[in-house]
Design a protein around this motif. Structure first.
Motif, PDB file in Angstrom:
ATOM      1  N   SER A 131       1.953  13.230 -10.081  1.00  9.53           N
ATOM      2  CA  SER A 131       2.559  14.560  -9.959  1.00  9.53           C
ATOM      3  C   SER A 131       3.361  14.909 -11.208  1.00  9.53           C
ATOM      4  CB  SER A 131       3.448  14.622  -8.719  1.00  9.53           C
ATOM      5  OG  SER A 131       2.690  14.425  -7.550  1.00  9.53           O
ATOM      6  N   ALA A 132       4.078  13.934 -11.752  1.00  7.63           N
ATOM      7  CA  ALA A 132       4.822  14.206 -12.984  1.00  7.63           C
ATOM      8  C   ALA A 132       3.864  14.508 -14.131  1.00  7.63           C
ATOM      9  CB  ALA A 132       5.715  13.018 -13.329  1.00  7.63           C
ATOM     10  N   GLY A 133       2.833  13.674 -14.284  1.00 10.31           N
ATOM     11  CA  GLY A 133       1.872  13.916 -15.348  1.00 10.31           C
ATOM     12  C   GLY A 133       1.195  15.266 -15.222  1.00 10.31           C
ATOM     13  N   ALA A 134       0.984  15.699 -13.979  1.00  9.29           N
ATOM     14  CA  ALA A 134       0.297  16.970 -13.747  1.00  9.29           C
ATOM     15  C   ALA A 134       1.210  18.182 -13.902  1.00  9.29           C
ATOM     16  CB  ALA A 134      -0.316  16.972 -12.346  1.00  9.29           C
ATOM     17  N   TRP A 135       2.500  18.028 -13.590  1.00  9.20           N
ATOM     18  CA  TRP A 135       3.369  19.199 -13.456  1.00  9.20           C
ATOM     19  C   TRP A 135       4.484  19.292 -14.498  1.00  9.20           C
ATOM     20  CZ3 TRP A 135       2.499  23.384 -10.592  1.00  9.20           C
ATOM     21  CH2 TRP A 135       1.545  23.286  -9.578  1.00  9.20           C
ATOM     22  N   VAL A 136       4.676  18.264 -15.331  1.00  5.96           N
ATOM     23  CA  VAL A 136       5.738  18.335 -16.341  1.00  5.96           C
ATOM     24  C   VAL A 136       5.529  19.532 -17.256  1.00  5.96           C
ATOM     25  CG1 VAL A 136       6.643  17.227 -18.413  1.00  5.96           C
ATOM     26  CG2 VAL A 136       6.389  15.904 -16.330  1.00  5.96           C
ATOM     27  N   SER A 137       4.320  19.678 -17.762  1.00  4.87           N
ATOM     28  CA  SER A 137       4.042  20.786 -18.687  1.00  4.87           C
ATOM     29  C   SER A 137       4.291  22.138 -18.024  1.00  4.87           C
ATOM     30  CB  SER A 137       2.596  20.682 -19.183  1.00  4.87           C
ATOM     31  OG  SER A 137       2.324  21.675 -20.139  1.00  4.87           O
ATOM     32  N   ALA A 147       0.839  -1.199   0.000  1.00  8.32           N
ATOM     33  CA  ALA A 147       0.000   0.000   0.000  1.00  8.32           C
ATOM     34  C   ALA A 147       0.878   1.255   0.000  1.00  8.32           C
ATOM     35  CB  ALA A 147      -0.929  -0.007   1.211  1.00  8.32           C
ATOM     36  N   VAL A 148       1.979   1.197   0.746  1.00  9.58           N
ATOM     37  CA  VAL A 148       2.922   2.324   0.758  1.00  9.58           C
ATOM     38  C   VAL A 148       3.544   2.504  -0.623  1.00  9.58           C
ATOM     39  CG1 VAL A 148       5.068   3.197   1.753  1.00  9.58           C
ATOM     40  CG2 VAL A 148       3.389   2.048   3.221  1.00  9.58           C
ATOM     41  N   ILE A 149       3.920   1.391  -1.260  1.00  8.75           N
ATOM     42  CA  ILE A 149       4.496   1.463  -2.602  1.00  8.75           C
ATOM     43  C   ILE A 149       3.509   2.103  -3.570  1.00  8.75           C
ATOM     44  CG2 ILE A 149       5.120   0.038  -4.610  1.00  8.75           C
ATOM     45  CD1 ILE A 149       6.576  -1.827  -2.705  1.00  8.75           C
ATOM     46  N   GLY A 150       2.246   1.678  -3.506  1.00  2.11           N
ATOM     47  CA  GLY A 150       1.238   2.259  -4.388  1.00  2.11           C
ATOM     48  C   GLY A 150       1.052   3.745  -4.149  1.00  2.11           C
ATOM     49  N   PHE A 151       1.066   4.130  -2.892  1.00  2.00           N
ATOM     50  CA  PHE A 151       0.890   5.538  -2.521  1.00  2.00           C
ATOM     51  C   PHE A 151       2.052   6.378  -3.058  1.00  2.00           C
ATOM     52  CE2 PHE A 151       1.111   9.047   0.638  1.00  2.00           C
ATOM     53  CZ  PHE A 151      -0.170   9.558   0.488  1.00  2.00           C
ATOM     54  N   LEU A 152       3.265   5.888  -2.922  1.00  2.00           N
ATOM     55  CA  LEU A 152       4.437   6.632  -3.386  1.00  2.00           C
ATOM     56  C   LEU A 152       4.548   6.610  -4.913  1.00  2.00           C
ATOM     57  CD1 LEU A 152       6.968   5.482  -0.659  1.00  2.00           C
ATOM     58  CD2 LEU A 152       5.924   7.747  -0.884  1.00  2.00           C
ATOM     59  N   TYR A 153       4.193   5.485  -5.518  1.00  2.00           N
ATOM     60  CA  TYR A 153       4.170   5.413  -6.981  1.00  2.00           C
ATOM     61  C   TYR A 153       3.263   6.506  -7.548  1.00  2.00           C
ATOM     62  CZ  TYR A 153       2.833   3.843 -11.636  1.00  2.00           C
ATOM     63  OH  TYR A 153       2.556   3.801 -12.979  1.00  2.00           O
ATOM     64  N   ALA A 154       2.088   6.653  -6.941  1.00  2.00           N
ATOM     65  CA  ALA A 154       1.157   7.690  -7.393  1.00  2.00           C
ATOM     66  C   ALA A 154       1.761   9.072  -7.222  1.00  2.00           C
ATOM     67  CB  ALA A 154      -0.147   7.592  -6.612  1.00  2.00           C
ATOM     68  N   GLY A 155       2.572   9.245  -6.162  1.00  2.00           N
ATOM     69  CA  GLY A 155       3.215  10.527  -5.950  1.00  2.00           C
ATOM     70  C   GLY A 155       4.111  10.918  -7.100  1.00  2.00           C
ATOM     71  N   VAL A 156       4.741   9.917  -7.726  1.00  2.00           N
ATOM     72  CA  VAL A 156       5.620  10.203  -8.858  1.00  2.00           C
ATOM     73  C   VAL A 156       4.814  10.320 -10.151  1.00  2.00           C
ATOM     74  CG1 VAL A 156       7.653   9.468 -10.146  1.00  2.00           C
ATOM     75  CG2 VAL A 156       7.474   8.929  -7.715  1.00  2.00           C
ATOM     76  N   GLU A 157       3.998   9.304 -10.444  1.00  2.00           N
ATOM     77  CA  GLU A 157       3.310   9.291 -11.743  1.00  2.00           C
ATOM     78  C   GLU A 157       2.332  10.461 -11.898  1.00  2.00           C
ATOM     79  OE1 GLU A 157      -0.312   7.257 -13.671  1.00  2.00           O
ATOM     80  OE2 GLU A 157       1.170   5.668 -13.354  1.00  2.00           O
ATOM     81  N   ALA A 170      -1.624  18.204  -5.440  1.00  2.58           N
ATOM     82  CA  ALA A 170      -1.858  19.427  -4.667  1.00  2.58           C
ATOM     83  C   ALA A 170      -0.693  19.716  -3.725  1.00  2.58           C
ATOM     84  CB  ALA A 170      -3.158  19.303  -3.881  1.00  2.58           C
ATOM     85  N   LEU A 171      -0.108  18.660  -3.130  1.00  2.00           N
ATOM     86  CA  LEU A 171       1.031  18.856  -2.247  1.00  2.00           C
ATOM     87  C   LEU A 171       2.224  19.446  -3.002  1.00  2.00           C
ATOM     88  CD1 LEU A 171       1.053  15.699   0.071  1.00  2.00           C
ATOM     89  CD2 LEU A 171       0.425  18.052   0.667  1.00  2.00           C
ATOM     90  N   VAL A 172       2.471  18.919  -4.199  1.00  2.00           N
ATOM     91  CA  VAL A 172       3.570  19.460  -5.001  1.00  2.00           C
ATOM     92  C   VAL A 172       3.321  20.934  -5.291  1.00  2.00           C
ATOM     93  CG1 VAL A 172       4.720  19.339  -7.252  1.00  2.00           C
ATOM     94  CG2 VAL A 172       4.190  17.230  -6.001  1.00  2.00           C
ATOM     95  N   GLY A 173       2.058  21.281  -5.533  1.00  2.00           N
ATOM     96  CA  GLY A 173       1.727  22.679  -5.818  1.00  2.00           C
ATOM     97  C   GLY A 173       2.025  23.613  -4.673  1.00  2.00           C
ATOM     98  N   THR A 174       2.007  23.103  -3.451  1.00  2.00           N
ATOM     99  CA  THR A 174       2.258  23.972  -2.290  1.00  2.00           C
ATOM    100  C   THR A 174       3.731  24.301  -2.107  1.00  2.00           C
ATOM    101  OG1 THR A 174       2.455  22.109  -0.736  1.00  2.00           O
ATOM    102  CG2 THR A 174       0.239  23.006  -1.116  1.00  2.00           C
ATOM    103  N   VAL A 175       4.621  23.542  -2.727  1.00  2.00           N
ATOM    104  CA  VAL A 175       6.058  23.766  -2.512  1.00  2.00           C
ATOM    105  C   VAL A 175       6.763  24.264  -3.768  1.00  2.00           C
ATOM    106  CG1 VAL A 175       6.157  22.055  -0.676  1.00  2.00           C
ATOM    107  CG2 VAL A 175       6.644  21.362  -3.030  1.00  2.00           C
ATOM    108  N   THR A 176       6.008  24.524  -4.829  1.00  2.00           N
ATOM    109  CA  THR A 176       6.630  24.971  -6.076  1.00  2.00           C
ATOM    110  C   THR A 176       6.303  26.432  -6.341  1.00  2.00           C
ATOM    111  OG1 THR A 176       4.715  24.214  -7.349  1.00  2.00           O
ATOM    112  CG2 THR A 176       6.552  22.687  -7.103  1.00  2.00           C
TER     113      THR A 176
END
Length: 371
Positions: free
Chosen positions: A212-218, A200-210, A329-335
């Motif tokens: 967030s990258a899909g949302a913020w690369v552009s 479950a932790v792996i899935g949670f962290l995987y989502a953090g990368v996939e 949303a978390l990534v958005g708070t620190v960028t």
């Protein structure tokens, strides 16, 4: 035993491809469209990521609801309703007059996304040649994810969303296909819960990368001076890495306890490279390649260590969807626009933690099956 429904309709497999094409495109379109959305709805230079969280919130609600009511819900009506919700939500989003209306529409579309992903993956996995079929349809998902940013770069977002909605409607004949019948989930004990938790932790962290990258690369590429249309096209490289990586899984298959940490490590390296604006497209492509095997391989890993593979897979998917809601949303708070590198660096944190979680998980031993 009910016979698999692979040959009941000639339209079943093509419509299944259409479904995964629509699912992949809908997942990737929002991130690529953020610069357009900010202008259209006057959101400012750093707003808009709420639409991605709203979409994934809808998906999470659908997955949790289907899981909790699995003994009462029949797969075919659920799948039909999910595809209609996906098409309807995206159509409403394409016509949304206000930002609030768009967010509500995204939640509805997300409900359709979550229900469709859950039922279709379960159905294909249970059918003949399940491993081949699951990888094949998820490669089609990747094709949709590649196409969406390219379409966003050329068309207005409403046209793209309308096209994806049409694909969801075309996919409706898949309801007659490989959705099968659900079997009751067996009871679990404490040892099973302990074994599932790291995944479950792996899935949670995987989502953090996939996600967030899909949302913020552009956005990252735009903030470094890249034209928004070109940034959307470059975003497609990340999704291309995911699609190609899934096709390469059989060629690199070793032990899951090796593949998963190594994949997180490659994703981490790609994100570090992406800090350099010139090399960012290469870095994000490597990130996609690294991420691609993680979830399929983790599911195989789960099947090896616990007899409750169905429950474990549901937990993995649910935690991943929960991460999809939270992380962008978390990534958005620190960028900040003044420091574009904060985007890949923030996402690198998730990838690094994923390496550690995978290494921790590799210490677990298989749980004997009940006799």
């Amino acid at each position: 035993m009910r016979r698999p429904l692979w040959t009941r309709s000639g339209a079943t497999l093509p419509s299944g491809f259409a479904a995964f094409l629509a699912l992949g495109a809908s997942a990737a379109a929002w991130g690529a469209a953020l610069p357009w959305l900010r202008v259209r709805y006057d959101l400012g230079t750093g707003g808009g990521e709420e639409v991605i969280s709203a979409y994934n919130l809808g998906a999470l609600v659908a997955i949790l609801t289907c899981g909790l009511l699995s003994r009462r819900l029949r797969p075919r009506p659920v799948l039909a309703g999910a595809l209609i919700a996906l098409g309807g939500g995206l159509t409403a989003a394409a016509l949304a007059p206000t930002w609030g209306f768009l967010l509500v529409s995204a939640v509805v579309g997300g409900v359709g996304f979550g229900g469709s992903v859950l039922v279709l993956n379960t159905g294909y996995a249970a059918g003949p040649r399940g491993v081949v079929m699951v990888n094949l349809v998820n490669a089609v998902f990747g094709v949709g994810a590649i196409a969406a940013p390219l379409l966003v770069a050329e068309w207005d977002l409403p046209a793209v969303l309308a096209a994806i909605a049409c694909a969801a409607v075309v996919a409706l004949p898949v309801v007659a296909g490989p959705v099968g019948a659900h079997t009751p989930t067996p009871p679990v004990d404490r040892a099973t819960v302990v074994a599932i938790a790291p995944f479950a932790v792996i899935g949670f962290l995987y989502a953090g990368v996939e996600t967030s990258a899909g949302a913020w690369v552009s956005t990252h590429l735009t903030w470094t001076g890249t034209d928004p249309a070109a940034a959307a096209r470059m975003t497609a490289l990340f999704w291309a890495g995911l699609a190609v990586g899934r096709l390469l899984i059989p060629l690199v298959a070793r032990g899951p306890e090796v593949i998963v940490p190594a994949s997180f490590l490659l994703a981490t390296a790609g994100l570090v490279i992406a800090v350099n604006p010139t090399l960012a497209p290469v870095g994000y492509t490597l990130t996609g390649l690294g991420l691609a095997p993680i979830i399929p391989t983790a599911l195989v890993w789960l099947a090896r260590i616990t007899p409750h593979a169905h429950l474990a897979g549901s937990a993995l998917l649910t935690s991943s969807m929960l991460g999809n809601v939270i992380h962008p949303a978390l990534v958005g708070t620190v960028t900040t626009r003044d420091h574009p590198a904060t985007i890949p660096l923030a996402i690198t944190t998730y990838a690094t933690l994923g390496v550690l979680a995978a290494l921790w998980t590799s210490r677990h031993r298989p749980i004997p099956s009940a006799t």
